[in-house]
Write a protein that holds these residues in place. Structure first.
Motif, short mmCIF file in Angstrom:
data_model
loop_
_atom_site.label_atom_id
_atom_site.label_comp_id
_atom_site.label_asym_id
_atom_site.label_seq_id
_atom_site.Cartn_x
_atom_site.Cartn_y
_atom_site.Cartn_z
N ALA A 61 22.31 36.98 -1.60
CA ALA A 61 22.43 38.14 -2.49
C ALA A 61 23.83 38.23 -3.09
O ALA A 61 24.01 38.75 -4.20
N ALA A 62 24.83 37.70 -2.36
CA ALA A 62 26.20 37.72 -2.85
C ALA A 62 26.52 36.52 -3.73
O ALA A 62 27.64 36.39 -4.22
N GLY A 63 25.54 35.64 -3.91
CA GLY A 63 25.73 34.50 -4.80
C GLY A 63 26.11 33.20 -4.14
O GLY A 63 26.45 32.23 -4.83
N VAL A 64 26.04 33.14 -2.81
CA VAL A 64 26.29 31.89 -2.10
C VAL A 64 24.96 31.12 -2.01
O VAL A 64 23.92 31.71 -1.71
N THR A 65 24.99 29.83 -2.26
CA THR A 65 23.78 29.01 -2.11
C THR A 65 23.58 28.70 -0.63
O THR A 65 24.47 28.13 0.01
N VAL A 66 22.45 29.09 -0.09
CA VAL A 66 22.17 28.96 1.34
C VAL A 66 20.96 28.05 1.54
O VAL A 66 19.86 28.37 1.10
N HIS A 67 21.18 26.93 2.21
CA HIS A 67 20.09 26.02 2.56
C HIS A 67 19.70 26.31 4.00
O HIS A 67 20.50 26.09 4.92
N VAL A 68 18.49 26.80 4.21
CA VAL A 68 18.04 27.19 5.55
C VAL A 68 17.05 26.15 6.08
O VAL A 68 16.05 25.84 5.43
N PHE A 69 17.34 25.65 7.26
CA PHE A 69 16.46 24.71 7.95
C PHE A 69 15.93 25.37 9.22
O PHE A 69 16.64 26.14 9.87
N GLU A 70 14.69 25.07 9.55
CA GLU A 70 14.07 25.62 10.75
C GLU A 70 14.29 24.68 11.93
O GLU A 70 14.23 23.46 11.79
N ASP A 71 14.54 25.24 13.10
CA ASP A 71 14.60 24.45 14.32
C ASP A 71 13.59 25.01 15.31
O ASP A 71 13.73 26.14 15.77
N ARG A 72 12.59 24.22 15.62
CA ARG A 72 11.57 24.65 16.57
C ARG A 72 11.72 24.00 17.94
O ARG A 72 10.92 24.24 18.84
N ALA A 73 12.73 23.16 18.10
CA ALA A 73 12.88 22.42 19.35
C ALA A 73 13.23 23.35 20.51
O ALA A 73 13.97 24.32 20.35
N MET A 74 12.73 23.02 21.68
CA MET A 74 13.02 23.79 22.90
C MET A 74 14.33 23.33 23.55
O MET A 74 14.86 24.01 24.42
N THR A 75 14.83 22.17 23.15
CA THR A 75 15.94 21.53 23.86
C THR A 75 17.27 21.61 23.14
O THR A 75 18.23 20.95 23.52
N THR A 76 17.34 22.43 22.07
CA THR A 76 18.59 22.54 21.30
C THR A 76 18.97 24.01 21.15
O THR A 76 18.91 24.58 20.06
N PRO A 77 19.41 24.66 22.24
CA PRO A 77 19.68 26.10 22.19
C PRO A 77 20.83 26.49 21.28
O PRO A 77 20.91 27.63 20.84
N ASP A 78 21.74 25.55 20.96
CA ASP A 78 22.89 25.85 20.11
C ASP A 78 22.72 25.36 18.68
O ASP A 78 23.69 25.27 17.93
N SER A 79 21.50 25.05 18.28
CA SER A 79 21.27 24.49 16.95
C SER A 79 21.71 25.42 15.83
O SER A 79 21.93 24.99 14.70
N VAL A 80 21.84 26.70 16.14
CA VAL A 80 22.26 27.69 15.15
C VAL A 80 23.71 27.48 14.68
O VAL A 80 24.15 28.11 13.74
N PHE A 81 24.43 26.54 15.33
CA PHE A 81 25.83 26.27 15.00
C PHE A 81 25.98 24.86 14.39
O PHE A 81 26.56 23.96 15.01
N PRO A 82 25.49 24.62 13.16
CA PRO A 82 25.50 23.26 12.61
C PRO A 82 26.87 22.75 12.21
O PRO A 82 27.04 21.54 11.99
N ASN A 83 27.86 23.63 12.09
CA ASN A 83 29.17 23.16 11.65
C ASN A 83 29.82 22.22 12.65
O ASN A 83 30.80 21.54 12.32
#
Length: 320
Positions: A61-83
């Motif tokens: 909404a603020a004008g940043v282009t955001v590419h969102v990917f889904e993670d359904r894996a059970m074994t990657t609890p920190d996947s929310v931190f892709p940087n």
């Protein structure tokens, strides 16, 4: 405020998790991490999913282009931190990093890299992940805070930051390494540099008092000030509330500083006033995700690449 800056990316990658939980494999050296034993796993996971969704929508909404990917894996609890597993750089360069925890090594995914190659001008990909076999780690822009203007890579010594890997990165990407020690209240090394400091175009946030070597502390402040930035010092309490874990982005109306609601609440009026001379504050409630020891900066992998074509919309979901 509207002047564009190589420090502030216009686009980001986010990962929306289905099975988020604080990672037991990273708890030993991450003092920012906490376990919500009262929260049911399903409720915590659902709340984290919603926090990512709201943040992605707010950035778009603020004008940043955001590419969102889904993670359904059970074994990657920190996947929310892709940087931590990849970074992008002007000139079309991408780096892929070696990760300290075994379950974090599973976060790397080819579809993200393919999206970057399809949507942006990528010239080369330098993959350091093979260093994991030698127990050599460098967790991306968590381990390093990069000054894209002054070409300095600031890095705290820790399990997540190997100086050999850092030197190799700096040689490939034309940064000067600046390594230092920093500790929490208990004297333990800070696990990631990006919880201690944030470098924006005209200012830098820094938990200076957590750098025990006074001479090195002064050198870091002086180096930041050489680039014309105002250094905003953060207290230990402000760092513990993720005030250093922020990122400057370029939006529709100029630069903004993305941070968590908790982080903004920890800042005082003078600090906020200094920031707002250069960038608008844009905060998000990510209190569930902060249980894992990271905040807004960790959730955003900035895209410092040239687009092949202008985006028709700002919130872009990857095909599943």
């Amino acid at each position: 405020m509207s002047r564009q800056s190589v420090q502030a990316p216009k686009g980001v990658v986010m990962i929306r998790p289905r099975h988020f939980t604080p990672n037991p494999m990273t708890a030993a050296d991450n003092s920012f991490q906490s376990n919500d034993e009262k929260g049911a796993a399903a409720a915590v996971s659902s709340a984290a999913y919603d926090e990512v969704t709201r943040m992605a929508e707010g950035l778009a909404a603020a004008g940043v282009t955001v590419h969102v990917f889904e993670d359904r894996a059970m074994t990657t609890p920190d996947s929310v931190f892709p940087n931590n597993w990849f970074s992008t750089h002007s000139g079309g360069h991408v780096a892929v990093y070696p990760m300290y925890s075994a379950n974090r090594q599973k976060e790397r995914r080819g579809d993200v890299i393919e999206m970057l190659k399809n949507e942006y001008r990528v010239q080369d990909i330098i993959d350091y992940s093979g260093l994991e076999k030698d127990n050599v780690f460098l967790e991306g822009t968590g381990a390093m805070v990069l000054d894209h203007i002054g070409r300095v890579a600031y890095a705290i010594r820790s399990n997540r930051t190997n100086e050999l890997a850092l030197e190799r990165f700096c040689t490939h990407f034309n940064f000067e390494p600046m390594v230092f020690n920093a500790t929490d209240r208990s004297g333990r090394p800070i696990y990631h540099t990006n919880v201690l400091m944030c470098i924006a175009t005209d200012f830098a946030l820094l938990g200076a008092q957590m750098i025990p070597d006074l001479r090195r502390r002064q050198e870091i402040i002086a180096r930041l000030e050489e680039t014309g930035r105002q250094v905003i010092e953060l207290s230990i309490g402000e760092i513990e509330n993720f005030a250093g874990n922020a990122i400057e982005l370029e939006g529709r109306e100029g630069r903004m500083l993305a941070l968590s609601a908790r982080a903004q609440g920890a800042l005082n009026r003078k600090q906020i006033s200094t920031i707002e001379r250069s960038a608008k504050l844009l905060s998000f409630d990510v209190s569930t995700i902060e249980l894992a020891g990271g905040s807004v900066r960790c959730m955003l992998a900035g895209i410092h690449l040239s687009r092949r074509a202008a985006p028709t919309e700002h919130l872009l979901f990857a095909a599943e």
